[in-house]
Design an enzyme around this catalytic site. Structure first.
Site, PDB file in Angstrom:
ATOM      1  N   LYS A 177       0.847  -1.200   0.000  1.00  8.22           N
ATOM      2  CA  LYS A 177       0.000   0.000   0.000  1.00  8.22           C
ATOM      3  C   LYS A 177       0.877   1.242   0.000  1.00  8.22           C
ATOM      4  CE  LYS A 177      -0.802  -3.539   1.867  1.00  8.22           C
ATOM      5  NZ  LYS A 177       0.305  -4.358   2.347  1.00  8.22           N
ATOM      6  N   ARG A 178       2.021   1.091   0.595  1.00  9.89           N
ATOM      7  CA  ARG A 178       2.973   2.179   0.687  1.00  9.89           C
ATOM      8  C   ARG A 178       3.302   2.752  -0.695  1.00  9.89           C
ATOM      9  NH1 ARG A 178       8.052   1.629   1.411  1.00  9.89           N
ATOM     10  NH2 ARG A 178       8.018  -0.625   1.376  1.00  9.89           N
TER      11      ARG A 178
END
Length: 481
Positions: free
Chosen positions: A244-245
């Site tokens: 997600k980063r």
RNA sequence: GUCCCCAUCGUCUAGUCGGCCUAGGACACCGCGCUUUCAAUGCGGCAACACGGGUUCGAAUCCCGUUGGGGACGCCA
């Protein structure tokens, strides 16, 4: 038709279809289609707590978006518990597995801040007398079933990575059936692949280290191995595993951003695979006929958004107006102005605008941002960009006279606005290009946008006026007037 | 930490079992041209065989080591 290819895509519904999963599904699909085989969809939902129907639907949605149709399934592991129990019972019977009464969390949990979780089950229950163990189990004592890893080494041939071999000492006596009766991943995979007659197991390289355990299970069941092919992993720009980063990780997020499925498909196909020549823009059919496991690379690949953008622009300039309109309308619906703008324009004008935008739409990011700037009022004026073309005071003068002109002008067409603008620039001795650049930036807040006149006409007279006025007062404010 | 895997431009990659590689293409970036509109398009440029040893007449291509990166070590999948 024996020996026909049967592959599967077996995601666990603990998240939406992410980029890595999509690539795995894609390669399986290409492989199946290339060989005229079948793609089986199997949902690995043995982890009760982490799975949900919503996630299952999310995965199916992602696959449909990419056009990855499966031939059988979806099958759910949660509905096949009996099969796993029977399989395990047989191994228990043959002494190839044993009951373990240890607490699920006994020695491991300790490693609090140590980042290196390392311990292997000490096999303390391995020595238990089978009959005794059975008696305890039947008496109701909770127990798990563990595989009795034999001595020696385990090897298999990977279609992508070649021969892989490990010492069995490196393999712990893994759990087959948990104490609550649920199967573990390894058990489920092998039993299902066997039952579903999977011929080729194509999955992410993160499973390479798991494969020996599964090979051991095939041997224990005295069954032939399927072909294994592991795919290099897809990493983020920092070479770390995609997460997600790194922004969007779900495939559908790309759909929402306006990427065309064809573009995403083409891009993904070239991540870890190449046709061997210089071709990059390839249709589904071409990909199907060209695909082969031999051409899959071994090195992990970075997911580079720039290239995806390029693919998208290529497909965008080729797609039909209806498709483009679909994308555009999503954006406009989001901005709540679609109806407004269509009403403001004769239908043909709208179509013409879309046509004009087509070849100019480069990155979808710009593309959607552009539209937001078009039809809503929350555009922001990029002063620095505009200043590159005209000084603020000079620009302000033009804007003033434009406002005056458009206040009276009820003929707001492509031809008249262009004529007027060019005439104005000429009278003032300024290159039309400069004025147009500056106005584009001022009106859309974007450095890159469709043709200025398209912008103005599409915005409509009142909106254009509105923006010109705002622009004018900004400029005035800046000059301290 | 233990085991497994990988290693060509910033990124995706080509490099079919050593010579045709002064390493090719694409994205990105830079420059020029076209368009008296940015963009798009066209042309050109920058840019890589991780390092060290071997083997060989000859290695990006084979072997070993080093370094770097990734993965796996769960009653998660």
């Amino acid at each position: 038709m024996k020996n026909s290819v049967r592959v599967r895509f077996a995601p666990s519904p603990t998240g939406y279809l992410h980029v890595g999963g999509a690539r795995t599904a894609l390669f399986n699909w290409l492989f199946a289609r290339h060989h005229g085989g079948k793609l089986i969809l199997r949902i690995e939902d043995t982890d009760l707590s982490r799975s949900s129907d919503e996630m299952v639907e999310g995965i199916l949605e992602g696959m449909r978006w990419l056009g990855l149709a499966w031939d059988e399934g979806p099958f759910f592991q949660s509905q096949r518990f009996e099969r796993y129990r029977v399989f395990t019972a047989e191994l228990l019977e043959k002494g190839l597995a044993y009951r373990c009464f240890c607490r699920p969390d006994s020695p491991a949990a300790a490693d609090a801040n140590g980042e290196i979780p390392s311990w292997s089950y000490d096999r303390r229950c391995r020595a238990l007398e089978p009959s005794e163990a059975r008696r305890r189990a039947e008496a109701g004592e909770p127990c798990a079933a563990r595989f009795r890893v034999p001595e020696g080494k385990t090897a298999y041939r990977d279609q992508v990575y070649g021969d892989i071999e490990v010492e069995n000492e490196q393999v712990e006596d893994f759990v087959l059936l948990r104490s609550d009766g649920m199967p573990t991943y390894h058990l489920g995979v092998v039993v299902d692949d066997l039952d579903m007659q999977i011929t080729h197991v194509i999955r992410g390289a993160d499973h390479i280290s798991n494969t020996p355990k599964q090979v051991l299970l095939y041997r224990a069941a005295d069954k032939p191995l399927p072909e294994f092919a592991h795919l290099p992993l897809i990493l983020g720009p920092d070479k770390q595993r995609l997460s997600k980063r790194h922004g969007a990780t779900s495939v559908m997020a790309y759909s929402e951003m306006g990427y065309l499925p064809e573009a995403f498909f083409n891009f993904l196909a070239l991540l870890g695979w190449s046709p061997g020549d210089d071709r990059e823009l390839l249709s589904r059919d071409e990909l199907i006929s060209l695909f082969s496991l031999e051409r899959v690379g071994k090195a992990n690949a970075v997911f580079g958004i720039d290239k995806l953008d390029w693919f998208n622009s290529q497909y965008l300039t080729r797609c039909d107006t209806a498709t483009l309109g679909g994308i555009v309308s999503r954006e406009l619906y989001a901005a709540g102005v679609w109806r407004d703008s269509t009403e403001a324009l004769p239908e043909e004008g709208m179509h013409r605008t879309l046509e004009l935008l087509k070849p100019r739409a480069r990155k979808i990011g710009d593309f959607s941002g552009r539209f937001r700037a078009f039809f809503t009022d929350d555009f922001s004026y990029d002063e620095a960009a505009a200043a590159k073309f005209l000084s603020d005071s000079r620009l302000r003068g033009f804007v003033r006279s434009l406002i005056e002109r458009y206040r009276e002008d009820d003929q707001f067409t492509l031809g008249s606005t262009e004529k007027h603008l060019r005439g104005l620039a000429e009278r003032e001795g300024v290159k039309p290009a400069l004025l147009m650049h500056a106005l584009r930036v001022g009106l859309t807040g974007q450095g890159v946008a469709p043709g200025l006149f398209d912008v103005m006409v599409t915005l409509g007279r009142s909106r254009t006026l509105n923006r010109l006025e705002r622009l004018c007062s900004r400029l005035a404010g800046k000059n301290g007037e």
